[in-house]
Motif scaffolding. Structure first.
Motif, PDB file in Angstrom:
ATOM      1  N   LEU A  23      14.781   8.945  -3.316  1.00 31.59           N
ATOM      2  CA  LEU A  23      14.406   8.058  -4.350  1.00 31.59           C
ATOM      3  C   LEU A  23      14.756   8.937  -5.599  1.00 31.59           C
ATOM      4  CD1 LEU A  23      12.073   6.699  -6.032  1.00 31.59           C
ATOM      5  CD2 LEU A  23      10.696   8.042  -5.435  1.00 31.59           C
ATOM      6  N   TYR A  24      14.750   9.817  -5.266  1.00 29.58           N
ATOM      7  CA  TYR A  24      15.814  10.643  -6.336  1.00 29.58           C
ATOM      8  C   TYR A  24      16.651  10.226  -6.356  1.00 29.58           C
ATOM      9  CZ  TYR A  24      11.004  13.372  -7.529  1.00 29.58           C
ATOM     10  OH  TYR A  24      10.318  13.949  -8.095  1.00 29.58           O
ATOM     11  N   ALA A  25      17.759  10.742  -5.278  1.00 28.94           N
ATOM     12  CA  ALA A  25      18.946  10.545  -4.962  1.00 28.94           C
ATOM     13  C   ALA A  25      19.052   8.871  -5.961  1.00 28.94           C
ATOM     14  CB  ALA A  25      19.960   9.807  -3.883  1.00 28.94           C
ATOM     15  N   ILE A  26      18.572   7.901  -6.052  1.00 28.54           N
ATOM     16  CA  ILE A  26      18.542   6.782  -6.441  1.00 28.54           C
ATOM     17  C   ILE A  26      18.201   6.931  -8.035  1.00 28.54           C
ATOM     18  CG2 ILE A  26      17.903   4.236  -7.531  1.00 28.54           C
ATOM     19  CD1 ILE A  26      16.806   4.250  -4.184  1.00 28.54           C
ATOM     20  N   ALA A  27      17.155   7.525  -8.990  1.00 30.31           N
ATOM     21  CA  ALA A  27      17.214   7.521 -10.186  1.00 30.31           C
ATOM     22  C   ALA A  27      18.342   8.639  -9.934  1.00 30.31           C
ATOM     23  CB  ALA A  27      16.273   8.872 -10.140  1.00 30.31           C
ATOM     24  N   ASP A  55       1.943   8.816  -6.391  1.00 30.88           N
ATOM     25  CA  ASP A  55       2.202  10.186  -6.554  1.00 30.88           C
ATOM     26  C   ASP A  55       3.533  10.762  -7.044  1.00 30.88           C
ATOM     27  OD1 ASP A  55      -0.034  10.340  -4.194  1.00 30.88           O
ATOM     28  OD2 ASP A  55       0.924  10.167  -2.448  1.00 30.88           O
ATOM     29  N   HIS A  56       4.121  10.283  -7.638  1.00 32.45           N
ATOM     30  CA  HIS A  56       5.549  10.003  -7.591  1.00 32.45           C
ATOM     31  C   HIS A  56       5.945  10.288  -9.489  1.00 32.45           C
ATOM     32  CE1 HIS A  56       6.315  12.439  -3.992  1.00 32.45           C
ATOM     33  NE2 HIS A  56       5.939  11.618  -3.604  1.00 32.45           N
ATOM     34  N   TRP A  57       5.306   9.282  -9.682  1.00 30.78           N
ATOM     35  CA  TRP A  57       5.819   8.148 -11.325  1.00 30.78           C
ATOM     36  C   TRP A  57       6.050   9.617 -11.884  1.00 30.78           C
ATOM     37  CZ3 TRP A  57       7.319   3.938 -13.629  1.00 30.78           C
ATOM     38  CH2 TRP A  57       7.455   4.697 -15.366  1.00 30.78           C
ATOM     39  N   ARG A  58       5.118  10.412 -12.264  1.00 28.96           N
ATOM     40  CA  ARG A  58       5.569  11.516 -13.482  1.00 28.96           C
ATOM     41  C   ARG A  58       6.251  12.652 -13.125  1.00 28.96           C
ATOM     42  NH1 ARG A  58       0.747  11.135 -16.962  1.00 28.96           N
ATOM     43  NH2 ARG A  58      -0.300  10.386 -16.194  1.00 28.96           N
ATOM     44  N   ARG A  59       6.228  12.873 -11.390  1.00 26.91           N
ATOM     45  CA  ARG A  59       7.455  13.837 -11.595  1.00 26.91           C
ATOM     46  C   ARG A  59       8.943  13.375 -11.568  1.00 26.91           C
ATOM     47  NH1 ARG A  59       4.820  17.233  -8.756  1.00 26.91           N
ATOM     48  NH2 ARG A  59       6.687  19.427  -7.537  1.00 26.91           N
ATOM     49  N   LEU A  60       8.967  12.158 -11.271  1.00 30.63           N
ATOM     50  CA  LEU A  60      10.502  11.234 -11.146  1.00 30.63           C
ATOM     51  C   LEU A  60      10.693  10.620 -12.876  1.00 30.63           C
ATOM     52  CD1 LEU A  60      12.188  10.557  -9.664  1.00 30.63           C
ATOM     53  CD2 LEU A  60      11.806   8.173  -9.713  1.00 30.63           C
ATOM     54  N   TRP A  61       9.698  10.856 -13.171  1.00 25.82           N
ATOM     55  CA  TRP A  61      10.234  10.052 -15.058  1.00 25.82           C
ATOM     56  C   TRP A  61      10.363  11.848 -15.909  1.00 25.82           C
ATOM     57  CZ3 TRP A  61       8.303  12.424 -19.800  1.00 25.82           C
ATOM     58  CH2 TRP A  61       8.417  11.439 -20.770  1.00 25.82           C
ATOM     59  N   ASP A  90       0.491  -1.711  -0.093  1.00 26.49           N
ATOM     60  CA  ASP A  90       0.221  -0.177  -0.166  1.00 26.49           C
ATOM     61  C   ASP A  90       0.780   1.161  -0.228  1.00 26.49           C
ATOM     62  OD1 ASP A  90      -2.326  -1.532   0.257  1.00 26.49           O
ATOM     63  OD2 ASP A  90      -2.611  -1.080   1.943  1.00 26.49           O
ATOM     64  N   ARG A  91       1.807   1.022   0.857  1.00 26.50           N
ATOM     65  CA  ARG A  91       2.967   2.624   0.723  1.00 26.50           C
ATOM     66  C   ARG A  91       3.695   3.026  -0.227  1.00 26.50           C
ATOM     67  NH1 ARG A  91       4.950   6.815   2.337  1.00 26.50           N
ATOM     68  NH2 ARG A  91       6.910   7.093   3.196  1.00 26.50           N
ATOM     69  N   VAL A  92       3.862   1.585  -1.312  1.00 29.17           N
ATOM     70  CA  VAL A  92       5.019   1.295  -2.190  1.00 29.17           C
ATOM     71  C   VAL A  92       3.562   1.725  -3.290  1.00 29.17           C
ATOM     72  CG1 VAL A  92       6.256   0.571  -3.827  1.00 29.17           C
ATOM     73  CG2 VAL A  92       6.812   0.044  -1.480  1.00 29.17           C
ATOM     74  N   PHE A 146      12.222   3.089  -8.368  1.00 26.21           N
ATOM     75  CA  PHE A 146      11.315   2.278  -7.523  1.00 26.21           C
ATOM     76  C   PHE A 146      11.195   0.916  -6.883  1.00 26.21           C
ATOM     77  CE2 PHE A 146       8.674   6.061  -9.187  1.00 26.21           C
ATOM     78  CZ  PHE A 146       8.044   6.592  -7.761  1.00 26.21           C
ATOM     79  N   ALA A 147      11.905   0.032  -7.625  1.00 20.81           N
ATOM     80  CA  ALA A 147      12.033  -0.837  -7.255  1.00 20.81           C
ATOM     81  C   ALA A 147      13.231  -1.016  -6.281  1.00 20.81           C
ATOM     82  CB  ALA A 147      12.897  -2.082  -8.269  1.00 20.81           C
TER      83      ALA A 147
END
Lengths: 163, 112
Positions: free
Chosen positions: A69-73, A22-28, A14-16, A49-50
């Motif tokens: 998440l942004y650091a990973i990306a 919320d963040h998929w489009r922004r991170l893309w 649920d959390r993921v 995300f994984a």
């Protein structure tokens, strides 16, 4: 798998799921702005995300989890560029090209150094604090203010050239 | 309006434009990937535990043989060790594990 593990699994899912929505489009958008083409950006974001979901980050509070998440990306993008060479200018990826006519930033973007793009995007599009930007880019937070100020000047110069 | 605000607005506009271009998210695919990876990690841990057990049994068996006693113990120990070893080491080699973020090349080599 035991009942407790199943319950944890549902909580994590649920959390993921909510974070992902919320963040998929922004991170893309962030990954695209770092120079990945659309297909590569999709893969990189999915992979980020994984990795994020497999870390402890889903247990953290939102802003810290988002910064991680942004650091990973960002790191995944650097590795991707090392493996696949330089990116194409963004204009080549936009069908028709004229869709950029009302987006001076998109046209000016390719003339900015890579570090400036990361800093400016994180500060102005994502509105991260200097500390958060430092942790995402692996830089000392004290140096962010100076780097950002220089990046801002260069961005203004590029943008004024576009007008 | 100062320069900072206009820059912020330009970035926000650009973010919204890019968000429109973003493909649809596929959470099911992500979750499948996450679960598969968690299973692989679990399998790897299990394989490592078995490998450790196999190694301990082998050492115990060889020790018993070298000490010149307890053939009754040494033979089953070595037999179980030889039975476990190929499976566990095979499982260890098969299981590809996600590179932790901290071990990704960009981190190891410095940023640029």
């Amino acid at each position: 798998m035991g009942i407790a593990a199943e319950v944890n699994d549902h909580e994590l899912r649920d959390r993921v799921a909510s974070f992902y929505a919320d963040h998929w489009r922004r991170l893309w958008a962030f990954v695209r702005r770092l120079g990945a083409d659309p297909a590569a950006a999709e893969d990189l974001v999915q992979d980020a995300f994984a990795r994020w979901a497999l870390s402890e980050a889903p247990d953290w509070e939102d802003r810290r989890a988002k910064a991680y998440l942004y650091a990973i990306a960002a790191r995944a993008c650097i590795d991707h560029k090392r493996r696949h060479g330089r990116e194409r200018p963004l204009d080549e990826d936009v069908p028709g090209g004229d869709t950029l006519s009302d987006r001076p930033l998109a046209r000016a973007w390719s003339r900015l150094p890579e570090r400036d793009r990361e800093l400016l995007w994180l500060a102005y599009a994502e509105e991260f604090s200097h500390d958060e930007i430092g942790s995402i880019l692996g830089l000392r937070s004290g140096s962010i203010k100076v780097l950002l100020s220089r990046a801002r000047e260069r961005a203004r110069a590029c943008l004024s050239g576009e007008r | 309006m100062n320069d900072d605000d206009s820059l912020r607005q330009a970035f926000q506009r650009e973010l919204r434009a890019l968000e429109q271009e973003a493909p649809l998210p596929h959470f099911a695919r992500l979750w499948q990937q996450v679960r598969a990876q968690r299973e692989r990690t679990l399998q790897r841990r299990l394989a490592m535990t078995s490998a450790l057990a196999a190694l301990s049994l082998l050492i115990a068996g060889l020790g018993a043989i070298l000490a010149g006693f307890a053939w009754q113990a040494a033979i089953p120990c070595c037999a179980v060790a030889f039975w476990l070893a190929p499976q566990t080491f095979g499982a260890l080699l098969d299981s590809d594990v996600f590179t932790p973020v901290s071990a990704m090349p960009a981190i190891r080599a410095g940023r640029r």
